[in-house]
Design an enzyme around this catalytic site. Structure first.
Site, PDB file in Angstrom:
ATOM      1  N   CYS A 145       7.216 -30.725  39.951  1.00  0.00           N
ATOM      2  CA  CYS A 145       8.191 -31.493  38.950  1.00  0.00           C
ATOM      3  C   CYS A 145       8.133 -32.577  39.863  1.00  0.00           C
ATOM      4  O   CYS A 145       8.568 -32.777  40.524  1.00  0.00           O
ATOM      5  CB  CYS A 145       9.520 -31.250  38.320  1.00  0.00           C
ATOM      6  SG  CYS A 145      10.625 -31.647  38.281  1.00  0.00           S
TER       7      CYS A 145
ATOM      8  N   CYS B  34      14.498 -24.169  40.587  1.00  0.00           N
ATOM      9  CA  CYS B  34      13.625 -25.361  41.049  1.00  0.00           C
ATOM     10  C   CYS B  34      14.682 -25.484  42.523  1.00  0.00           C
ATOM     11  O   CYS B  34      15.641 -25.323  42.495  1.00  0.00           O
ATOM     12  CB  CYS B  34      13.237 -26.172  39.784  1.00  0.00           C
ATOM     13  SG  CYS B  34      13.178 -28.304  40.263  1.00  0.00           S
TER      14      CYS B  34
ATOM     15  N   CYS C  85      18.553 -26.260  38.980  1.00  0.00           N
ATOM     16  CA  CYS C  85      17.203 -27.133  40.072  1.00  0.00           C
ATOM     17  C   CYS C  85      18.557 -26.977  41.098  1.00  0.00           C
ATOM     18  O   CYS C  85      20.119 -27.683  41.027  1.00  0.00           O
ATOM     19  CB  CYS C  85      17.186 -28.186  39.262  1.00  0.00           C
ATOM     20  SG  CYS C  85      15.985 -28.417  37.876  1.00  0.00           S
TER      21      CYS C  85
END
Ligand code: SAM
Ligand code: DTB
Ligand code: SF4
Length: 338
Positions: free
Chosen positions: A194, A134, A103
């Site tokens: 998310c 991400c 991420c």
């Protein structure tokens, strides 16, 4: 009001139903959370994600919790966007340490168009290592979301952070609706969402109810729901406000209740026990996993603050019998089946 649960994801939750879940006796709440969890997820498996701050500090937004806001006096220095190669070196280390998702976070209000080529190269490079990608870069236009999707981005993190009614007490430089607009652009581009928020900011239970209600009634549940416990940072509005007033901080049982209600109301989503693990007790973390948390950030650092670290995690997971997630996330598998 009876706090019944449905085992299939539904987006018509009422505030009264969510309130009733929060009010359940703890054992009943944990039973319902485990029932929801096991209908959609394997037991004992937790997803391992790694965070990297690809652009640190100097952010024009005024989020009261954040060390990276230019309006905070946290000592975090403003840096430029990292070089692609340096990001890929970090990603390779995370992959070697067994991380499943990488991420990348930037302290921006929004990315500039001139940043897009480097971001695209980062996504391609990390994907080539076999990890999921991400990013969390602030607000996105429809066009930028499309560019990230085309580059192969798997997930975009964009939190609503708190209840709609509490939002303007925490952040004044953007609105709750701005967040929803970006979430629409991300969904519209076909990127997995998310989205979660922070508890322990001195908010009321009613705010926690409003926060979960807003998430659970989105047109489609986020695939990942990060629940962060505030990491109080000296020099930020909230860090300073809560310093020396431990009573204002959320207790672990109430934190675990929030995780359980997220699990019950969004049963197929991954619920991430995100920031705040470092200061939680091992038993508090164990309860959060029992309440349905099935994803964490690994490593010794989050973006700018310390994280539990691999040694402590390995020890805790061995004691709890937790292993890394083996298969695919349920909501993504559903997507393929649709
Ligand atoms: N700038 C982008 C944005 O805000 O959308 C991305 C990065 S931002 C740091 C990502 C998220 O980290 C925030 O939405 C917030 O939920 C969380 N966060 C930031 N500082 C935190 C803190 N001190 N404690 C807990 N969570 C925090
Ligand atoms: C999220 O919900 N939590 C992560 C991630 N999304 C980007 C960030 C946590 C940041 C904690 C504070 C810090 O390290 O600066
Ligand atoms: Fe900037 Fe994100 Fe921090 Fe807010 S949370 S100040 S937008 S980096």
């Amino acid at each position: 009001m009876e706090a019944t649960q449905s085992l299939a994801p539904r987006t018509d939750w009422t505030r009264a139903q969510i309130t009733a879940l929060f009010d359940l006796p703890f054992d009943e709440l944990m039973f319902q959370a485990q029932t929801a969890h096991r209908a959609h997820h394997p037991s004992s498996e937790v997803q391992m994600c790694t965070l990297l701050s690809i652009k640190t500090g100097g952010c024009p937004e005024d989020c009261g919790y954040c060390s990276q806001s230019a309006s905070a006096e946290s000592g975090v220095k403003a840096e430029k966007l990292m070089d692609v190669d340096a990001v890929l070196v970090s990603a390779a280390e995370a992959s070697a340490a067994g991380s499943q998702r990488f991420c990348m976070g930037a302290a921006w209000r929004n990315p500039k168009d001139r940043d897009m080529p480097a971001l695209v190269q980062m996504i391609a490079g990390v994907s080539a290592m076999g990890m999921e990608t991400c990013m969390t870069l602030g607000m996105l236009t429809e066009e930028q979301a499309g560019q990230l999707k085309e580059a192969g981005l798997d997930y975009y993190n964009h939190n609503i952070d708190t209840s709609p009614e509490n939002y303007s007490k925490v952040i004044t430089t953007r609105t709750f609706q701005d967040r929803l607009d970006t979430l629409d652009h991300v969904r519209g581009a076909g990127i997995n969402v998310c989205c979660g928020g922070i508890v322990g900011m001195g908010e009321t239970r009613s705010d926690r109810i409003g926060f979960i209600h807003a998430l659970a009634t989105l047109p489609r549940h986020p695939e990942s729901v990060p629940i962060n416990g505030l990491v109080p940072v000296k020099g930020t509005v909230l860090g300073d406000m809560l310093e020396g007033t431990p009573l204002a901080r959320i207790d672990e049982i109430e934190f675990v209740r929030t995780v359980a209600v997220a699990r019950i109301t969004m049963p197929a989503s991954m619920v991430r026990l995100s920031a705040g693990r470092e200061s939680m007790s091992d038993s508090g973390q164990a309860l959060a996993f029992l309440a349905g948390a099935n994803s964490i950030f690994t490593g010794a650092k989050l973006l700018t603050t310390p994280n539990a670290g691999d040694d402590r995690d390995a020890d805790l997971f061995a004691r709890l019998g937790i292993v890394p997630l083996q298969g695919e996330e349920p909501m993504r598998a559903m997507e393929v089946a649709e």
